[in-house]
Design an enzyme around this catalytic site. Structure first.
Site, PDB file in Angstrom:
ATOM      1  N   GLU A  85      46.526 -11.678 -32.158  1.00  0.00           N
ATOM      2  CA  GLU A  85      47.860 -11.056 -32.077  1.00  0.00           C
ATOM      3  C   GLU A  85      48.945 -12.042 -32.468  1.00  0.00           C
ATOM      4  OE1 GLU A  85      48.599  -8.775 -28.504  1.00  0.00           O
ATOM      5  OE2 GLU A  85      50.769  -8.956 -28.772  1.00  0.00           O
ATOM      6  N   LYS A 279      49.101  -7.302 -19.035  1.00  0.00           N
ATOM      7  CA  LYS A 279      48.503  -7.445 -20.375  1.00  0.00           C
ATOM      8  C   LYS A 279      49.085  -8.684 -21.056  1.00  0.00           C
ATOM      9  CE  LYS A 279      47.982  -6.591 -24.974  1.00  0.00           C
ATOM     10  NZ  LYS A 279      48.624  -7.317 -26.082  1.00  0.00           N
ATOM     11  N   ASP A 295      33.294 -15.830 -20.476  1.00  0.00           N
ATOM     12  CA  ASP A 295      33.088 -14.380 -20.518  1.00  0.00           C
ATOM     13  C   ASP A 295      34.408 -13.658 -20.204  1.00  0.00           C
ATOM     14  OD1 ASP A 295      32.434 -11.745 -19.966  1.00  0.00           O
ATOM     15  OD2 ASP A 295      30.587 -12.234 -18.905  1.00  0.00           O
ATOM     16  N   HIS A 392      58.821 -10.964 -32.032  1.00  0.00           N
ATOM     17  CA  HIS A 392      57.501 -10.467 -32.388  1.00  0.00           C
ATOM     18  C   HIS A 392      57.438 -10.118 -33.872  1.00  0.00           C
ATOM     19  CE1 HIS A 392      53.640  -8.621 -31.793  1.00  0.00           C
ATOM     20  NE2 HIS A 392      54.055  -7.599 -32.502  1.00  0.00           N
TER      21      HIS A 392
HETATM   22  C1  MEV Z   1      52.371  -7.657 -25.924  1.00  0.00           C
HETATM   23  O1  MEV Z   1      51.112  -8.069 -26.375  1.00  0.00           O
HETATM   24  C2  MEV Z   1      52.626  -8.136 -24.505  1.00  0.00           C
HETATM   25  C3  MEV Z   1      53.918  -7.629 -23.855  1.00  0.00           C
HETATM   26  O2  MEV Z   1      53.973  -6.202 -23.930  1.00  0.00           O
HETATM   27  C4  MEV Z   1      53.891  -8.082 -22.427  1.00  0.00           C
HETATM   28  C5  MEV Z   1      55.018  -7.524 -21.572  1.00  0.00           C
HETATM   29  O3  MEV Z   1      55.520  -6.443 -21.843  1.00  0.00           O
HETATM   30  O4  MEV Z   1      55.350  -8.223 -20.581  1.00  0.00           O
HETATM   31  C6  MEV Z   1      55.127  -8.141 -24.593  1.00  0.00           C
END
Ligand code: MEV
Length: 437
Positions: A85, A279, A295, A392
């Protein structure tokens, strides 16, 4: 109509690709080339990869990058990360630099015990089972002695075996709930071997237990397996600094901290946000776990279960401001190894561990947790200030250029252009069309 194939695993790699191409990819003239171009020209390296798993056709590459400047407990690390990513490694590096100037990360291992269970069914008298367990327990431990000898030399082994009555969950359901210390190995094979030996011994001893009647002697072992839920194998990572040192993007330190803490409170309170918030943490965690040959499925399963430990899915990380000090921390379960498994087999995992100065499993737990916390800090900081897309999309620019099949020259011009312009798919398309006219 496609017919089932038998003996697929016996085919050579080339034959498997031939079968696949003619059966499922007949419309793709490039399929064979795409699959074979990732074969490594070093045949022993190729063979090593093929032997990690079964029915291997080719290798699947992920970028292996580095996030430098991680100051953890006053020691400076460069953290290897395997992740596809865009912006994750950049964000980790940025957060590392930010906290490096504010005293760095503190990390502490709070526990290292792992769990495994023998799940069994018993329909007889409960007290008789308890009495039998107390009598059989020394035999269980004796039975695994040959398996635990080496682990004990390293300071690990079986910590405890308990009988647990689970009949409130399911009729006749009991467990041998076993606790292990596996030192620098993740310990899955060690734990599972011990559990299977416990199960065999327990069942055999029951057959000879005089106080049992005929049906009680027939304990039914359902399964013996480690648990990937490791709430006693925990690491804590933390950063803190005076609020005044957080001024950013035109916000005062106080305003930044207040907004950040509010974002964390939302993630604590609201599962939809908590999942995405976590995430972001896993972006950092998985990348290091993967780079070091650990793992990641086990780690993911255990961490998400832990995020629900209060009965509702919630944020793994927390933040507060007290007496002018901002604190941001996280406690997570992590069962990792730095010996055994893939860690010593995959040449890149070996290098990753070397980059991390050959850490113990406890050191690796700290590094992984810190990377997760750094990633989370970077994400929430962007979300609560500039918004996530600005940074991003800048990092994603190269992916868009590649999708549009930009030449090296076009990339050079457009990367320069988008230094001062907002990146979006349509804006890049527009600029590339202009260039091509
Ligand atoms: C993207 O891979 C991760 C985010 O969505 C985490 C978050 O929203 O805190 C930017």
């Amino acid at each position: 109509m496609i017919e089932p194939i038998s003996g697929f695993s016996k085919l050579s790699k080339q034959e498997k690709i031939e079968w696949l191409s003619s059966t499922y990819l007949s419309g793709n003239t490039k399929a064979k080339e795409i699959l074979t171009q990732y074969w490594n020209s070093n045949s022993s390296l190729q063979q090593l990869h093929e032997e990690f798993t079964e029915n291997t056709l080719t290798n699947y590459y992920l970028p292996f990058g580095l996030a430098p400047n991680f100051l953890i407990n006053d020691r400076l690390y460069a953290v290897p990360m395997a992740i596809e990513e865009s912006s994750v490694i950049a964000a980790a590096s940025k957060a590392a630099k930010f906290w490096g100037r504010r005293g760095g990360f503190k990390a502490e291992v709070l526990g290292t015990q792992k769990i495994g269970q023998v799940h069994f069914m018993y329909s007889g008298d409960r007290e008789k089972l308890q009495a039998f367990f107390s009598k059989a327990k020394p035999r269980l431990l004796e039975a695994v002695a040959p398996l635990t000898k080496n682990m004990e030399k390293r300071g690990g082994g079986v910590v405890n075996v308990e009988l647990r009555d689970k009949t409130d969950l399911l009729g006749d359901y009991y467990q041998l709930h076993c606790t292990f210390e596996t030192k620098d190995s993740m310990g899955a094979n060690f734990i599972n071997s011990c559990l299977e030996r416990f199960a065999e011994t327990f069942r055999a001893e029951a057959k000879n237990h005089e106080a049992f009647d005929a049906s009680e002697k027939e304990i039914e072992i359902v399964m013996s397996i480690l648990s990937n839920y490791v709430p006693d194998c925990i690491v804590r990572a933390e950063v803190s600094c005076p609020v005044s040192e957080l001024a950013d993007h035109g916000l005062t330190g106080e305003d930044f901290a207040a907004k950040f803490v509010r974002a964390l409170k939302i993630a604590e309170a609201e599962p939809y946000r908590a999942v995405t918030h976590n995430k972001g943490i896993m972006n950092g965690i998985d990348a290091v776990v993967l780079a070091t040959g650990n793992d990641f499925r086990a780690v993911e399963a255990g961490i998400h279960a832990y995020a629900s430990k209060e009965g509702k899915y919630s944020s793994l990380s927390h933040a507060d401001v007290r007496d002018g000090k901002f604190r941001f921390w996280m406690e997570i379960p992590l069962a990792l190894g730095t010996v055994g498994g893939l860690t010593g087999l995959h040449p890149l995992s070996r290098i990753a561990l070397e980059i991390l100065q050959n850490p113990s499993a406890e050191d690796l737990m700290k590094i992984v947790a810190v990377t997760g916390l750094a990633q989370n800090f970077a994400a929430v900081k962007s979300l609560t200030t500039t918004g996530i897309q600005q940074g991003h999309m800048k990092m994603h620019l190269m992916n868009i250029l590649n999708q549009l099949k930009a030449t090296p020259r076009e990339k050079e011009v457009l990367v320069a252009h988008f230094k001062s312009h907002n990146v979006s798919h349509s804006a890049v398309e527009e600029q590339i069309e202009k260039l091509r006219q």
